[in-house]
Design a protein around this motif. Structure first.
Motif, short mmCIF file in Angstrom:
data_model
loop_
_atom_site.label_atom_id
_atom_site.label_comp_id
_atom_site.label_asym_id
_atom_site.label_seq_id
_atom_site.Cartn_x
_atom_site.Cartn_y
_atom_site.Cartn_z
N LEU A 305 0.82 -1.21 0.00
CA LEU A 305 0.00 0.00 0.00
C LEU A 305 0.86 1.26 0.00
N MET A 306 2.09 1.14 0.54
CA MET A 306 2.97 2.31 0.54
C MET A 306 3.25 2.78 -0.88
N GLY A 307 3.30 1.80 -1.80
CA GLY A 307 3.58 2.17 -3.18
C GLY A 307 2.34 2.42 -4.01
N TRP A 308 1.21 2.45 -3.34
CA TRP A 308 -0.04 2.59 -4.08
C TRP A 308 -0.38 4.06 -4.24
N LYS A 309 -0.45 4.52 -5.49
CA LYS A 309 -0.65 5.95 -5.71
C LYS A 309 -2.02 6.21 -6.29
N GLU A 310 -2.71 7.11 -5.68
CA GLU A 310 -4.04 7.42 -6.19
C GLU A 310 -3.94 8.01 -7.59
N HIS A 312 -2.75 6.91 -10.16
CA HIS A 312 -1.80 6.16 -10.98
C HIS A 312 -2.06 4.67 -10.88
N SER A 313 -2.29 4.20 -9.65
CA SER A 313 -2.43 2.76 -9.47
C SER A 313 -3.87 2.34 -9.75
N ARG A 314 -3.99 1.14 -10.29
CA ARG A 314 -5.31 0.65 -10.63
C ARG A 314 -6.03 0.09 -9.42
N LEU A 315 -7.35 0.23 -9.44
CA LEU A 315 -8.16 -0.34 -8.35
C LEU A 315 -8.00 -1.85 -8.27
N SER A 316 -7.78 -2.47 -9.42
CA SER A 316 -7.62 -3.93 -9.41
C SER A 316 -6.41 -4.35 -8.58
N ARG A 317 -5.43 -3.47 -8.52
CA ARG A 317 -4.26 -3.80 -7.69
C ARG A 317 -4.65 -3.77 -6.21
N ILE A 388 -13.09 -4.62 -12.67
CA ILE A 388 -12.81 -3.71 -11.56
C ILE A 388 -12.25 -2.38 -12.06
N ASP A 389 -11.40 -2.47 -13.08
CA ASP A 389 -10.81 -1.24 -13.59
C ASP A 389 -11.72 -0.52 -14.59
#
Ligand code: CTP
Length: 403
Positions: A305-310, A312-317, A388-389
């Motif tokens: 989650l630290m690398g999860w960027k709003e 940029h990152s997909r919801l499926s991730r 999801i995406d």
């Protein structure tokens, strides 16, 4: 009805314990406990026959549970007549059996009875000053050996004190400190401690109880690794907030409170030390396995989650990170996420993403001419990801994508 039946058979019947306490406190309580001066099991059977229901009897303890047809449970106990033999030829003295029954209980506020036989219906039976203690908002034991007989009562005292916003009385507090000084806690089995901890986690404000336990040195007494430091208190504070938020919005999946709060209570304990805690609390093998696995999954998810960027990152991730984790773990992640958008996205997962399903199955894949095999899992997974995406909303889109 129970009172009338009592009168019919000729036995005095009382409502006792928390039910009576909560009437005086004006709090709802649906758990009716009855004590019969007679034979509790016979009474329970006739009560069930009269109202419609079934009986589970424990002949060893002369107790029974009546489960009425509407689902209501009524516990029935027998007030045993206790005879005190005196030396020489003095007669055997019979003490009032309801008084003996009440005297065995933990606190005055729980040692109240209410007569329910017709004629005396509604008479309060208060041998130990419970009414006064309720008025003064005090938790008080009935006798000085109460905590020696049963040290779990220390945790019960704290639980009732915090639940009702009462104060543990002065003498009772001295007895608690004395019991702690005698290290009575170290003799308590893990199963019993865990059972009490679970009851505490089920309270409206578990943190208040845990803080009181910490203040009195009880956390340490259970296990030194459980002492609450500032970091854990902060995490537990967040957990209570997130849990209350969740309870307000969702019924499903239901959160098991102890599985949530134990994560906060053990935050920061290293993997090779955690066994000391689960051992002390006598987790079953399965509980221990699930708990360790959950802690590992949480650790991994926090990193991801630290690398999860709003944006940029997909919801499926996010879905892939959270999907294997039970709801207690998800709430813990939410409590631990400092970034507002991560909390928002986890909330979106709980509200919607976790339930997303595709409109296509293996049969459909076969129908469009794809040979069955392990590839199906891969395809269905990808369709899920796409949905999801937002890339394959309908069945039509999904079939096209599969082709
Ligand atoms: N009791 C006790 N010592 C214990 C546990 C229970 O003396 N270690 C007595 C209490 O007096 C209590 C009764 O057994 O009234 C029933 O116990 P429980 O159902 O746990 O208590 P409630 O008072 O009904 O508590 P709650 O409101 O949490 O259901």
């Amino acid at each position: 009805e129970a009172g009338e039946l009592g009168a019919e058979i000729g036995w005095e019947v009382y409502a006792v314990g928390g039910f009576v306490r909560d009437i005086l406190l004006g709090r709802p309580n649906l758990d009716l406990d009855l004590v019969v001066e007679g034979d509790g099991i016979t009474f329970a059977k006739r009560f069930a026959a009269k109202l419609g229901g079934r009986v589970k009897a424990h002949s060893k303890f002369k107790t029974a549970v009546v489960i009425l047809d509407d689902g209501q449970r009524v516990d029935v106990a027998t007030a045993r007549l206790e005879y005190y033999e005196y030396p020489a030829a003095l007669p055997t003295v019979e003490l009032s059996s309801i008084k003996m029954d009440l005297y065995r209980r933990d606190f005055t506020v729980n040692a109240l009875a209410l007569r329910i036989n017709p004629g005396r219906y509604g008479q309060l039976v208060d041998f130990f000053g419970a009414e006064r203690d309720i008025r003064n908002r005090t938790i008080r034991v009935l006798h000085s050996l109460s905590f020696v007989e049963d040290p779990t009562r220390i945790l019960r005292a704290i639980r009732f004190e915090r639940r009702f916003d009462f104060q543990i009385g002065g003498q009772t507090m001295r007895l608690i400190k004395n019991a702690l000084g005698l290290k009575l806690f170290s003799k308590l089995s893990g199963t019993r401690v865990m059972h009490e901890l679970q009851s505490i986690m089920n309270e409206g404000d578990p943190l208040a109880c845990l803080l009181r336990m910490q203040e009195l040195g009880i956390m340490e007494a259970i296990h030194p690794l459980l002492s609450l430091d500032r970091e854990r208190i902060q995490i537990l504070t967040e957990l209570v907030k997130v849990h209350n938020w969740y309870k307000l919005l969702y019924l499903d999946p239901a959160v098991v409170p102890w599985k949530l709060y134990i994560l906060g209570m053990t935050a920061g304990i290293k993997r090779d030390e955690i066994g000391q805690v689960t051992g002390r609390l006598h987790f079953t093998q399965k509980e221990e396995r699930d708990f360790l696995h959950l802690r590992d999954m949480i650790g991994e998810a926090l990193m991801k989650l630290m690398g999860w960027k709003e944006g940029h990152s997909r919801l499926s991730r996010l879905y892939k990170i959270l999907h294997p984790i039970p709801v207690e773990g998800i709430l813990f992640l939410m409590a631990r996420s400092r970034k507002e958008y991560i909390r928002r996205n986890i909330s979106q997962y709980l509200a919607r993403l976790q339930y997303v399903d595709i409109e296509v199955n293996g049969k459909d894949l076969k129908n469009i001419g794809i040979e069955p095999g392990p590839i199906y899992t891969t395809i269905l997974d990808r369709l899920m990801t796409a949905k999801i995406d937002g890339r394959a909303e309908t069945r039509h889109d999904q079939l096209n994508l599969a082709k």
